[in-house]
Design a protein around this motif. Structure first.
Motif, PDB file in Angstrom:
ATOM      1  N   TYR A  46       0.808  -1.214   0.000  1.00 52.15           N
ATOM      2  CA  TYR A  46       0.000   0.000   0.000  1.00 52.15           C
ATOM      3  C   TYR A  46       0.845   1.269   0.000  1.00 52.15           C
ATOM      4  CZ  TYR A  46      -3.928  -3.102   0.717  1.00 52.15           C
ATOM      5  OH  TYR A  46      -4.858  -4.086   0.557  1.00 52.15           O
ATOM      6  N   PHE A  50      -0.953   3.448  -2.690  1.00 53.38           N
ATOM      7  CA  PHE A  50      -1.621   4.675  -2.266  1.00 53.38           C
ATOM      8  C   PHE A  50      -0.655   5.837  -2.058  1.00 53.38           C
ATOM      9  CE2 PHE A  50      -4.657   1.374  -0.922  1.00 53.38           C
ATOM     10  CZ  PHE A  50      -5.750   1.813  -1.639  1.00 53.38           C
ATOM     11  N   ASN A  54      -1.785   8.959  -4.306  1.00 56.72           N
ATOM     12  CA  ASN A  54      -2.218  10.147  -3.567  1.00 56.72           C
ATOM     13  C   ASN A  54      -1.251  11.316  -3.662  1.00 56.72           C
ATOM     14  OD1 ASN A  54      -4.490   8.835  -2.729  1.00 56.72           O
ATOM     15  ND2 ASN A  54      -3.790   8.432  -0.658  1.00 56.72           N
ATOM     16  N   THR A 178       0.364   5.391   2.950  1.00 61.23           N
ATOM     17  CA  THR A 178       0.355   6.770   2.461  1.00 61.23           C
ATOM     18  C   THR A 178       1.323   7.637   3.253  1.00 61.23           C
ATOM     19  OG1 THR A 178      -1.973   6.513   1.834  1.00 61.23           O
ATOM     20  CG2 THR A 178      -1.110   8.751   1.954  1.00 61.23           C
TER      21      THR A 178
END
Length: 434
Positions: A46, A50, A54, A178
């Motif tokens: 992730y 992400f 992002n 993130t």
């Protein structure tokens, strides 16, 4: 241990005792080390997925198409999500039939991580929209193949009474990824290409400890039914009539993820164009605001995820936590539609995270309890994961017109909040899970 009817059918060609280890419902508790390494591999996944979508991806889209960055980003995100939608169940299905002596899943985990890492490194050097689209699609296919195999490890190895806690730790990893991605790309490796290299390395390196130091149950060749393309492709359709709980679980996840994705994909632009973060804090960048919000989100979601995961496993109840979490998230999005100050965004982020933490603690555990057949865990979870990748394909298509033509971000927040509330209510239709 008694095997389910579906497992018995899966093995009907030539059943053998050694096949049961890979197909049987797990009952032995897994150790904390297993959960920790699986969580670490998820963090790497992730961080790439992400952290890049992002931050690095919208930044690169703005450099290539400064006058139409929303449209360019929507195109890249949508096509990448489409690649994910195709790769996730396909790799899941192939891993279900893998008879390697190293197990069914590990090879696909490390293979997907390697492909994704290479594509991400090359993506950092692209100067055209076409180049970005192609390489992001390849990277998303690799990362979603990795996701399919990691997700299947839970029903393969973790007993029902540990699944909410395990899902809680894994579920917080998108937000944690993130944070790691923003720290690496915005503060440590500030160049665009350097950021991509750093996050690509995270995807691959954090998967290695789990793959190299944990055992995966080996599936005997005798356990496999004869391969037929027609049966293989038909298996991707799971009849809602025959498996209504699976269908409602899919719909619930799709709507919950869609409501969340419609806003989070545009968070960087929201801070720049609505909150005016760089004017409120001269000398600061909007990426720093994303980082602060992600810290708040991760901390608050971890708090409720671990607490609710423990309560859900202890009480054996799932649906009530999903319902409450969706109502909390929906209310927060509706509040954000009218509260656009930096303080307001921070407060709303905390409320969203508290709701999301409760949701992710039980959603994956609930889904593993409605899978149609043990022999198809990877494929069925891949179909469920349509409901993650699909919203990321659809969200930009829905969000961009709302932002550009139909009222801007207040409309976007209101629509996203409504979808979250509806998604949580639909979980009541699941009958076999309390």
């Amino acid at each position: 241990m008694m095997l389910s009817t579906e497992v018995a059918e899966f093995r009907r060609a030539a059943p053998r005792p050694d096949a049961s280890a890979a197909l049987a419902e797990p009952v032995m508790p897994v150790r904390k080390r297993f959960i920790g390494l699986l969580t670490l591999a998820s963090l790497g996944l992730y961080t790439g997925m992400f952290g890049i979508s992002n931050l690095l991806l919208p930044r690169q889209a703005a450099l290539i198409s400064p006058d139409s960055k929303e449209t360019a980003f929507a195109l890249i995100s949508s096509l990448g999500a489409l690649a994910a939608v195709l790769a996730n169940p396909l790799i899941g299905a192939l891993s279900d039939r893998t008879t390697s002596r190293f197990g069914r899943r590990h090879g696909w985990t490390i293979g997907g991580a390697t492909i994704a890492a290479i594509a991400l490194i090359l993506l950092g050097h692209q100067t055209t929209l076409l180049g970005m689209v192609v390489l992001w699609c390849v990277a998303m296919a690799g990362m979603n193949g990795m996701q399919a195999s990691l997700t299947a490890e839970v029903p393969d190895h973790v007993p029902v009474r540990q699944r909410a806690v395990t899902s809680a730790f894994m579920g917080v990893m998108p937000a944690a990824g993130t944070i790691v991605g923003v720290v690496l790309a915005a503060y440590v490796f500030t160049g665009l290409s350097e950021g991509y290299v750093a996050l690509a390395a995270m995807v691959l390196l954090l998967a290695l400890p789990f793959v190299l130091t944990t055992r995966d149950a080996v599936l005997s060749r005798a356990a496999l039914a004869p391969f037929r393309w027609r049966d293989f492709l038909a298996g991707f359709w799971i009849s809602p009539r025959q498996h209504p709980d699976f269908a409602w679980a899919w719909i619930t996840r799709f709507m919950m993820q869609l409501g969340s994705a419609m806003f989070t994909l545009y968070l960087l632009f929201f801070l720049r164009d609505v909150v005016h973060y760089e004017q409120v804090f001269p000398g600061k960048r909007s990426e720093e605001g994303v980082f602060i919000l992600t810290l708040i989100y991760t901390g608050c979601s971890l708090l409720t995820a671990t607490t609710v995961g423990y309560l859900s496993d202890r009480r054996g109840r799932r649906k009530i936590f999903v319902i409450v979490s969706g109502l909390v998230q929906g209310a927060a999005m509706l509040l954000l539609a009218v509260w656009h100050t930096w303080l307001g965004v921070q407060c709303v982020t905390a409320i969203l995270a508290l709701g999301y933490g409760a949701y992710i603690a039980v959603d994956q555990a609930m889904i593993t309890q409605v899978l149609p057949a043990a022999g198809n865990r990877g494929k069925d979870l891949g179909v469920i994961n349509f409901a993650i990748a699909g919203p990321y394909a659809l969200a930009p298509v829905l969000a961009a017109p709302l932002v550009i033509q139909f009222g801007g971000y207040p409309t976007l927040c209101a629509v996203a909040g409504t979808i979250l509330v509806l998604g949580s209510i639909f979980v009541r239709n699941i009958k076999t899970v309390p």
